[in-house]
Scaffold this motif. Structure first.
Motif, PDB file in Angstrom:
ATOM      1  N   VAL A 169      -0.100  -6.708   7.409  1.00 23.79           N
ATOM      2  CA  VAL A 169      -0.827  -5.461   7.167  1.00 23.79           C
ATOM      3  C   VAL A 169      -2.087  -5.797   6.386  1.00 23.79           C
ATOM      4  O   VAL A 169      -2.026  -6.568   5.425  1.00 23.79           O
ATOM      5  N   PRO A 170      -3.249  -5.264   6.769  1.00 22.28           N
ATOM      6  CA  PRO A 170      -4.495  -5.583   6.042  1.00 22.28           C
ATOM      7  C   PRO A 170      -4.380  -5.254   4.556  1.00 22.28           C
ATOM      8  O   PRO A 170      -3.622  -4.354   4.159  1.00 22.28           O
ATOM      9  N   PRO A 171      -5.141  -5.966   3.724  1.00 17.68           N
ATOM     10  CA  PRO A 171      -5.055  -5.769   2.264  1.00 17.68           C
ATOM     11  C   PRO A 171      -5.333  -4.336   1.816  1.00 17.68           C
ATOM     12  O   PRO A 171      -4.821  -3.895   0.791  1.00 17.68           O
ATOM     13  N   HIS A 172      -6.159  -3.593   2.571  1.00 11.15           N
ATOM     14  CA  HIS A 172      -6.532  -2.245   2.145  1.00 11.15           C
ATOM     15  C   HIS A 172      -5.562  -1.188   2.665  1.00 11.15           C
ATOM     16  O   HIS A 172      -5.777   0.014   2.467  1.00 11.15           O
ATOM     17  N   ALA A 173      -4.475  -1.616   3.351  1.00 16.59           N
ATOM     18  CA  ALA A 173      -3.554  -0.660   3.968  1.00 16.59           C
ATOM     19  C   ALA A 173      -2.135  -0.892   3.466  1.00 16.59           C
ATOM     20  O   ALA A 173      -1.849  -1.835   2.727  1.00 16.59           O
ATOM     21  N   HIS A 174      -1.230  -0.001   3.866  1.00 17.08           N
ATOM     22  CA  HIS A 174       0.183  -0.169   3.557  1.00 17.08           C
ATOM     23  C   HIS A 174       1.000   0.418   4.695  1.00 17.08           C
ATOM     24  O   HIS A 174       0.459   1.052   5.599  1.00 17.08           O
ATOM     25  N   ILE A 175       2.320   0.201   4.669  1.00 15.68           N
ATOM     26  CA  ILE A 175       3.206   0.701   5.720  1.00 15.68           C
ATOM     27  C   ILE A 175       3.357   2.204   5.538  1.00 15.68           C
ATOM     28  O   ILE A 175       3.890   2.677   4.527  1.00 15.68           O
ATOM     29  N   SER A 176       2.900   2.937   6.536  1.00  8.23           N
ATOM     30  CA  SER A 176       2.835   4.397   6.442  1.00  8.23           C
ATOM     31  C   SER A 176       4.218   5.021   6.279  1.00  8.23           C
ATOM     32  O   SER A 176       5.166   4.679   6.983  1.00  8.23           O
ATOM     33  N   GLY A 177       4.297   5.956   5.334  1.00 10.07           N
ATOM     34  CA  GLY A 177       5.512   6.738   5.167  1.00 10.07           C
ATOM     35  C   GLY A 177       6.597   6.091   4.327  1.00 10.07           C
ATOM     36  O   GLY A 177       7.661   6.693   4.127  1.00 10.07           O
ATOM     37  N   TRP A 178       6.369   4.874   3.842  1.00 12.19           N
ATOM     38  CA  TRP A 178       7.407   4.162   3.090  1.00 12.19           C
ATOM     39  C   TRP A 178       6.919   3.813   1.693  1.00 12.19           C
ATOM     40  O   TRP A 178       5.764   3.447   1.489  1.00 12.19           O
ATOM     41  N   ARG A 179       7.852   3.899   0.742  1.00 13.52           N
ATOM     42  CA  ARG A 179       7.569   3.492  -0.631  1.00 13.52           C
ATOM     43  C   ARG A 179       8.766   2.704  -1.152  1.00 13.52           C
ATOM     44  O   ARG A 179       9.908   2.947  -0.748  1.00 13.52           O
ATOM     45  N   TRP A 180       8.508   1.769  -2.040  1.00 17.11           N
ATOM     46  CA  TRP A 180       9.557   0.959  -2.649  1.00 17.11           C
ATOM     47  C   TRP A 180       9.371   0.992  -4.156  1.00 17.11           C
ATOM     48  O   TRP A 180       8.299   0.677  -4.660  1.00 17.11           O
ATOM     49  N   ASN A 181      10.402   1.442  -4.858  1.00 13.40           N
ATOM     50  CA  ASN A 181      10.313   1.643  -6.304  1.00 13.40           C
ATOM     51  C   ASN A 181       9.145   2.556  -6.662  1.00 13.40           C
ATOM     52  O   ASN A 181       8.422   2.337  -7.642  1.00 13.40           O
ATOM     53  N   GLY A 182       8.939   3.566  -5.810  1.00 12.53           N
ATOM     54  CA  GLY A 182       7.906   4.561  -6.053  1.00 12.53           C
ATOM     55  C   GLY A 182       6.505   4.144  -5.679  1.00 12.53           C
ATOM     56  O   GLY A 182       5.550   4.891  -5.925  1.00 12.53           O
ATOM     57  N   ARG A 183       6.347   2.966  -5.077  1.00 16.87           N
ATOM     58  CA  ARG A 183       5.003   2.476  -4.759  1.00 16.87           C
ATOM     59  C   ARG A 183       4.919   2.090  -3.279  1.00 16.87           C
ATOM     60  O   ARG A 183       5.904   1.644  -2.683  1.00 16.87           O
ATOM     61  N   PRO A 184       3.750   2.239  -2.638  1.00 17.99           N
ATOM     62  CA  PRO A 184       3.584   1.782  -1.258  1.00 17.99           C
ATOM     63  C   PRO A 184       3.679   0.264  -1.176  1.00 17.99           C
ATOM     64  O   PRO A 184       3.469  -0.442  -2.175  1.00 17.99           O
ATOM     65  N   PHE A 185       4.014  -0.249   0.018  1.00 18.49           N
ATOM     66  CA  PHE A 185       4.117  -1.702   0.181  1.00 18.49           C
ATOM     67  C   PHE A 185       3.568  -2.113   1.542  1.00 18.49           C
ATOM     68  O   PHE A 185       3.388  -1.289   2.444  1.00 18.49           O
ATOM     69  N   ARG A 186       3.328  -3.411   1.676  1.00 18.79           N
ATOM     70  CA  ARG A 186       2.668  -3.948   2.863  1.00 18.79           C
ATOM     71  C   ARG A 186       3.554  -4.905   3.656  1.00 18.79           C
ATOM     72  O   ARG A 186       3.157  -5.366   4.719  1.00 18.79           O
ATOM     73  N   ASP A 187       4.720  -5.230   3.162  1.00 18.14           N
ATOM     74  CA  ASP A 187       5.572  -6.238   3.802  1.00 18.14           C
ATOM     75  C   ASP A 187       7.025  -5.757   3.753  1.00 18.14           C
ATOM     76  O   ASP A 187       7.557  -5.474   2.673  1.00 18.14           O
ATOM     77  N   TRP A 188       7.642  -5.671   4.937  1.00 21.90           N
ATOM     78  CA  TRP A 188       9.029  -5.195   5.011  1.00 21.90           C
ATOM     79  C   TRP A 188       9.982  -6.077   4.199  1.00 21.90           C
ATOM     80  O   TRP A 188      11.085  -5.630   3.839  1.00 21.90           O
ATOM     81  N   ARG A 189       9.593  -7.291   3.910  1.00 27.83           N
ATOM     82  CA  ARG A 189      10.507  -8.206   3.221  1.00 27.83           C
ATOM     83  C   ARG A 189      10.852  -7.753   1.799  1.00 27.83           C
ATOM     84  O   ARG A 189      11.827  -8.237   1.222  1.00 27.83           O
ATOM     85  N   VAL A 190      10.089  -6.827   1.253  1.00 29.29           N
ATOM     86  CA  VAL A 190      10.434  -6.341  -0.087  1.00 29.29           C
ATOM     87  C   VAL A 190      11.783  -5.634  -0.085  1.00 29.29           C
ATOM     88  O   VAL A 190      12.458  -5.551  -1.121  1.00 29.29           O
ATOM     89  N   LEU A 191      12.208  -5.149   1.088  1.00 36.48           N
ATOM     90  CA  LEU A 191      13.488  -4.441   1.174  1.00 36.48           C
ATOM     91  C   LEU A 191      14.670  -5.378   0.949  1.00 36.48           C
ATOM     92  O   LEU A 191      15.784  -4.924   0.711  1.00 36.48           O
TER      93      LEU A 191
END
Length: 471
Positions: A320-342
């Protein structure tokens, strides 16, 4: 916990009703679990009553049918017009080029699946659709159960599986007295008894229908033929009870495909693998398609589907580009760019479900389903990595895990005693696409013990058709 009103008053004991149901499905040869090999004396528990739905729930189910049919039509147009190339890119992953060419052929440009079956969980927030199946099993078993309860005096939801299935098959051909072949592959052979039963039921209402293995189909330049009981009959409409991912293992598959392309036979569901992906559930929630859905299926139907289809996303492994994030999802209350955080979450945080999207043996039944909170942390991390690494061949989707409402459901035990257990319930309405409308044939309820995370047919589940309660 939810209380339910009964369907109606019946002048038979609960034990008598259960015995009637057992006798009926045993006589039909359906007292077994497709895909299961067990010494258990039962395939599921039998209830002395249909599963009662409220009037509002029944009305929602009726509205969902036409909404889902409109959705399939909109997906079909979206894909074939190619206005959003990224949608086609997703839906084409892992498919052979020959099948993709077949899917785009003009001869079946407007063809849609003849049967639509969503899997619907009953939650405290209402219905939640977690699956869509256009090559479903179970409707033969539902028809058999329904007849048993109707004979006991109950009125059920839907206008009848057998009759609507017959209407759907007849609508696919212009032949005045059509021959229908229900072709059941080796992969789906455990469902042959229920398809054989259904074919017999169809013949009782005047439709010449026969359940056959692909080896039982022959081809000439005049079309496809079957030979039930020594009769040689030309097939007018073929119900495809086999998965497109399995074509290389199916005898006569190329001949059936050729006959369809040459319009020698009508095949339903059509050879359109893009309509058989769980990714479709993610597309209804995709913000880039919001305007398209509103226009294509209408505001009311769009909002009904968006409210009812559980939050679903595609496990895309691309950066995901640095200026974007995965739409509709948050992890620990914050947006994220990589599914691996799950992978890092605690058991309480891992309230997710991973599923292969389609076009894979893993997508059949619940073979490839992984429930995050039901797995050790190490296994969940591996499951996330496997889902991402398989993106280029077998994409996965991820859904939020939904808690279901606990509902009291009655059942008969092996000694004949009636009990009531708090259960988690899945509804499977069967819609038959006939002349542009989705006709509700019936609704199958599966009630599993409350300790089960996945709700499906099992020996400890209660399975019954649905009725409208008295309240």
């Amino acid at each position: 916990m939810e209380d339910r009103a009964s369907c109606c008053v019946i002048d038979k004991s609960e034990q008598e009703i259960c015995e009637r149901v057992l006798d009926h499905i045993s006589a039909a040869g359906l007292w077994r679990i497709p895909g299961e090999h067990t010494d258990s004396p039962r395939i599921h528990r039998v209830s002395p009553e249909p599963f009662a739905l409220s009037r509002d729930q029944v009305e929602t189910l009726r509205k969902l049918g036409d909404a889902l049919l409109a959705f399939y039509s909109a997906v079909n147009d979206l894909y074939l017009r190619g206005g959003h190339g990224w949608v086609n890119e997703y839906l084409d992953i892992g498919k052979p080029e020959e099948l993709l060419r077949h899917a785009r052929m003009k001869y079946h440009k407007h063809a849609l699946p003849g049967i639509i079956r969503p899997d619907i969980l009953i939650t405290d927030d209402g219905f939640q659709i977690t699956e869509l199946d256009s090559v479903p099993g179970g409707f033969g078993h539902l028809d058999c159960l329904s007849r048993a309860y109707e004979q006991a005096g109950f009125e059920l939801v839907g206008s009848g599986v057998r009759d609507r299935f017959a209407d759907m098959l007849r609508s696919r051909t212009e032949a005045p007295d059509p021959v229908a072949a229900i072709v059941v592959s080796e992969e789906s052979i455990d469902y042959l008894p229920e398809m054989t039963y259904l074919a017999e039921e169809l013949r009782d209402v005047g439709l010449r229908a026969f359940a056959v293995h692909p080896r039982g189909v022959s081809f000439t330049e005049d079309g496809l033929f079957i030979e039930p009981e020594g009769q040689r009959l030309r097939v007018d409409v073929l119900y495809r009870f086999f998965e497109l991912f399995d074509l290389l293992n199916i005898p006569k598959a190329e001949l059936i495909s050729y006959a369809a392309r040459k319009k020698l036979v009508a095949v339903t569901p059509p050879y359109k693998p893009f309509l058989e992906e769980k990714m479709l559930l993610a597309l209804i929630h995709h913000v880039a398609l919001d305007d398209y859905w509103r226009e294509a299926i209408g505001e009311e139907r769009y909002f009904l589907l968006k409210k009812t289809i559980t939050c679903t996303s595609i496990m895309d492994n691309r950066p995901v580009p640095p200026h974007a994030h995965i739409s509709g999802w948050r992890w620990n209350g914050r947006p994220f760019r990589d599914w691996r955080v799950l992978k890092e979450g605690t058991q309480k945080q891992r309230r997710f479900v991973l599923k292969p999207s389609g076009f894979s043996p893993l997508a059949w039944g619940s073979r490839g389903v992984r429930v995050g909170q039901d797995m050790p942390a190490e296994e969940w991390a591996v499951a996330v990595d496997e889902a991402l690494s398989s993106f280029d061949n077998t994409p996965y989707v991820i859904q939020s895990f939904r808690d279901t409402t606990l509902i009291g459901v009655k059942y008969q035990d092996e000694s004949g005693q009636i009990h009531e257990a708090q259960s988690r319930v899945r509804l499977c309405p069967y819609y038959f696409a006939i002349e542009g409308r989705a006709e509700l044939g019936g609704v199958l309820a599966t009630a599993c013990p409350k300790d089960k995370k996945l709700i499906h047919g099992m020996i400890d589940a209660v399975m019954a058709p649905c009725c409208e309660g008295s309240s």
